[in-house]
Design an enzyme around this catalytic site. Structure first.
Site, PDB file in Angstrom:
ATOM      1  N   THR A  86       0.826  -1.215   0.000  1.00 19.50           N
ATOM      2  CA  THR A  86       0.000   0.000   0.000  1.00 19.50           C
ATOM      3  C   THR A  86       0.861   1.265   0.000  1.00 19.50           C
ATOM      4  O   THR A  86       1.885   1.327   0.673  1.00 19.50           O
ATOM      5  CB  THR A  86      -0.910  -0.012   1.253  1.00 19.50           C
ATOM      6  OG1 THR A  86      -1.664  -1.218   1.231  1.00 19.50           O
ATOM      7  CG2 THR A  86      -1.853   1.178   1.281  1.00 19.50           C
ATOM      8  N   GLU A  87       0.394   2.253  -0.763  1.00 17.68           N
ATOM      9  CA  GLU A  87       1.059   3.563  -0.809  1.00 17.68           C
ATOM     10  C   GLU A  87       0.015   4.637  -0.569  1.00 17.68           C
ATOM     11  O   GLU A  87      -1.194   4.375  -0.673  1.00 17.68           O
ATOM     12  CB  GLU A  87       1.740   3.762  -2.169  1.00 17.68           C
ATOM     13  CG  GLU A  87       2.810   2.717  -2.426  1.00 17.68           C
ATOM     14  CD  GLU A  87       3.656   3.012  -3.665  1.00 17.68           C
ATOM     15  OE1 GLU A  87       3.505   4.116  -4.238  1.00 17.68           O
ATOM     16  OE2 GLU A  87       4.444   2.136  -4.032  1.00 17.68           O
ATOM     17  N   GLN A 142     -36.000 -13.119  26.507  1.00 17.09           N
ATOM     18  CA  GLN A 142     -35.974 -13.575  25.113  1.00 17.09           C
ATOM     19  C   GLN A 142     -35.223 -12.586  24.203  1.00 17.09           C
ATOM     20  O   GLN A 142     -34.560 -12.992  23.251  1.00 17.09           O
ATOM     21  CB  GLN A 142     -37.398 -13.770  24.612  1.00 17.09           C
ATOM     22  CG  GLN A 142     -37.460 -14.715  23.441  1.00 17.09           C
ATOM     23  CD  GLN A 142     -38.879 -15.019  23.012  1.00 17.09           C
ATOM     24  OE1 GLN A 142     -39.706 -14.107  22.873  1.00 17.09           O
ATOM     25  NE2 GLN A 142     -39.184 -16.268  22.820  1.00 17.09           N
ATOM     26  N   HIS A 151     -24.365  -5.904  26.918  1.00 14.26           N
ATOM     27  CA  HIS A 151     -23.722  -5.345  28.119  1.00 14.26           C
ATOM     28  C   HIS A 151     -24.339  -4.007  28.538  1.00 14.26           C
ATOM     29  O   HIS A 151     -24.004  -3.492  29.606  1.00 14.26           O
ATOM     30  CB  HIS A 151     -22.224  -5.128  27.874  1.00 14.26           C
ATOM     31  CG  HIS A 151     -21.378  -6.363  27.931  1.00 14.26           C
ATOM     32  ND1 HIS A 151     -21.410  -7.348  26.983  1.00 14.26           N
ATOM     33  CD2 HIS A 151     -20.451  -6.766  28.836  1.00 14.26           C
ATOM     34  CE1 HIS A 151     -20.541  -8.297  27.287  1.00 14.26           C
ATOM     35  NE2 HIS A 151     -19.951  -7.969  28.421  1.00 14.26           N
ATOM     36  N   GLY A 183     -24.790  -0.105  29.010  1.00 14.54           N
ATOM     37  CA  GLY A 183     -23.799   0.969  29.201  1.00 14.54           C
ATOM     38  C   GLY A 183     -22.431   0.452  29.615  1.00 14.54           C
ATOM     39  O   GLY A 183     -21.403   1.015  29.219  1.00 14.54           O
ATOM     40  N   GLU A 203      -6.127  -5.665   4.038  1.00 19.51           N
ATOM     41  CA  GLU A 203      -5.983  -6.773   3.066  1.00 19.51           C
ATOM     42  C   GLU A 203      -7.181  -6.804   2.099  1.00 19.51           C
ATOM     43  O   GLU A 203      -7.648  -7.867   1.682  1.00 19.51           O
ATOM     44  CB  GLU A 203      -5.745  -8.097   3.790  1.00 19.51           C
ATOM     45  CG  GLU A 203      -4.476  -7.996   4.643  1.00 19.51           C
ATOM     46  CD  GLU A 203      -3.905  -9.311   5.082  1.00 19.51           C
ATOM     47  OE1 GLU A 203      -4.022 -10.285   4.329  1.00 19.51           O
ATOM     48  OE2 GLU A 203      -3.307  -9.338   6.166  1.00 19.51           O
ATOM     49  N   GLY A 204      -7.620  -5.596   1.744  1.00 22.77           N
ATOM     50  CA  GLY A 204      -8.747  -5.451   0.833  1.00 22.77           C
ATOM     51  C   GLY A 204     -10.016  -5.151   1.596  1.00 22.77           C
ATOM     52  O   GLY A 204     -10.436  -5.935   2.445  1.00 22.77           O
TER      53      GLY A 204
END
Ligand code: CAA
Length: 379
Positions: free
Chosen positions: A126-127, A279, A338, A340, A363-364
């Protein structure tokens, strides 16, 4: 068709699960908070052959298959996604291409030390102007006498500040498009190579991500990996395998988030009973588990294709696409369960959520995976 892991794969899973529980999980929150690369884990993982799972034993690897390798990354990521990407970047993106495309001398000099964990590897494609459009890189490599001279820069290099060796792509023939790109094996001490500042990232904060700068960087002509002009194909083939690694990492992040959500749902009491009795919570857990199972099947299938000599690029893109988006969804639901508390650093699910996101990017991106999959449908 057999959906069971083999005895050997189960033994590896048990060994890494134990290692992750005793050595990785206890430091995972701290290394994330302090953005600390866990260098102390590398010799410990090397001792257990975790740094070279799919490579031959005579080269210092574990001599295991790619399904085992996926299982290893899943177990590491379940405890710490940063640790998983350190191993995945090193194994899939640096060691594998040297084994696959390297000369006997390159294998002797690098692959052995990478597989046994003496050296750490990284991959530099990558650049700044070449991310999704990987072929748009501007870095050049010119043959001058017996040396290639590299100029240009790379960004977002996983393991950047700690790697001993880099797989680097650069243009040797700018007029030839992707067929003018070559790959090189570059030592970190190569004159003219410098490593830039660490990125400050949203997640995987304990992994190192840096730019690289090449300024008249001289490397011997023997550093060419494969043939001149084949670097783009080498990089793409390398990413086909790397994406199985990222998919396995995403799978582990999702499983870790589900584990935490189940434990919390059983202990958290509201309305006079554990919330696991509600539920609304049960349905979320059921959806999370189902998606994780589907992701696991895709990840193991891609690894199995690779082990069995079948084309695995599409399977790998599908696994990464689905597992990474699953990880983000599952980690989000784990936070929801969970309440807060899930939004605080007191519970591991906020880290899972931050860590999951990158698996949709590196990686894409998910869009690249869709391009690859759609391309195969429409050819
Ligand atoms: N294997 C082998 N060769 C391949 C290939 C593969 N998987 N995919 C393409 N090729 C070949 C093609 O056959 C073609 O060869 P010919 O010249 O002989 O015809 C050549 O490569 C060019 O192919 P395309 O025209 O399809 O290439 P493109 O420029 O259109 O790019 C792309 C396609 C899929 C978008 C590609 O650029 C890509 O994958 N981009 C994303 C890059 C990426 O994943 N970057 C992440 C870098 S690593 C990282 O994230 C950091 C880290 O350290 C974790």
């Amino acid at each position: 068709m057999n959906f069971e892991l083999t005895e050997e794969q189960l033994l590896i899973q048990e060994m890494v699960r134990e290692f992750a529980a005793t050595e990785v999980a206890p430091i995972a929150a701290e290394i994330d908070r302090d953005h600390r690369f866990p260098g102390e884990l590398i010799p410990k993982m090397a001792k257990l052959n975790i740094m070279g799972v799919p490579f031959p034993e005579e080269y210092g690897g574990a001599g295991a298959d790619n399904v085992s390798y996926a299982v290893v990354l899943e177990e590491l990521a379940r405890a710490c996604a940063s640790t998983a990407i350190i191993v995945s970047g090193h194994t899939s993106l640096a060691t594998w291409p040297i084994f696959e495309f390297g000369t006997p001398a390159q294998k002797e000099k690098y692959a052995r030390k990478l597989a046994d964990g003496t050296m750490l590897g990284a991959f530099a494609l990558t650049e700044p102007g070449a991310g999704t459009d990987a072929a748009a890189g501007k870095s050049t490599a010119e043959l001058v006498g017996d040396d290639y001279v590299l100029n240009g820069s790379k960004i977002f290099i996983t393991n950047g500040a700690h790697a001993d060796v880099f797989i680097v792509t650069a243009m040797t023939n700018p007029a030839a498009g992707t067929r003018g790109i070559s790959a090189f094996v570059v030592d970190k001490d190569a004159p003219g190579l410098s490593v830039g500042e660490e990125e400050h990232k949203m997640g995987i904060k304990a992994s190192s991500t840096t730019p690289l700068y090449f300024s008249d960087c001289h490397i011997p002509k023997e550093a060419l990996l494969g043939q001149e002009g084949k670097g783009f194909k080498i990089a793409m083939a390398t990413l086909d395998g790397g994406r199985i690694g990222v998919a396995a990492q995403a799978l582990g992040i999702a499983q870790g988030a589900l584990d935490a959500a189940i434990a919390y749902a059983k202990e958290r009491v509201q309305f006079g009973k554990p919330i696991a009795a509600l539920q609304a919570i049960q349905w979320m857990l059921a959806d999370m588990a189902t998606e994780i199972d589907a992701a696991r099947l895709l990840v193991y299938r891609a690894a199995w294709y690779k082990d069995n000599g079948l084309p695995y690029g599409i399977a790998s893109s599908m696994a990464k696409l689905f597992a990474s988006e699953t990880a983000t969804r599952v980690a989000g639901k784990a936070i929801q369960i969970h309440g807060g508390y899930g939004y605080t650093e007191s519970y591991p699910v906020e880290r899972a959520y931050r860590d999951a996101k990158v698996t949709e990017l590196y990686e894409g991106t998910s869009e690249v995976q869709r391009m690859v999959i759609a391309g195969s449908l429409l050819r």
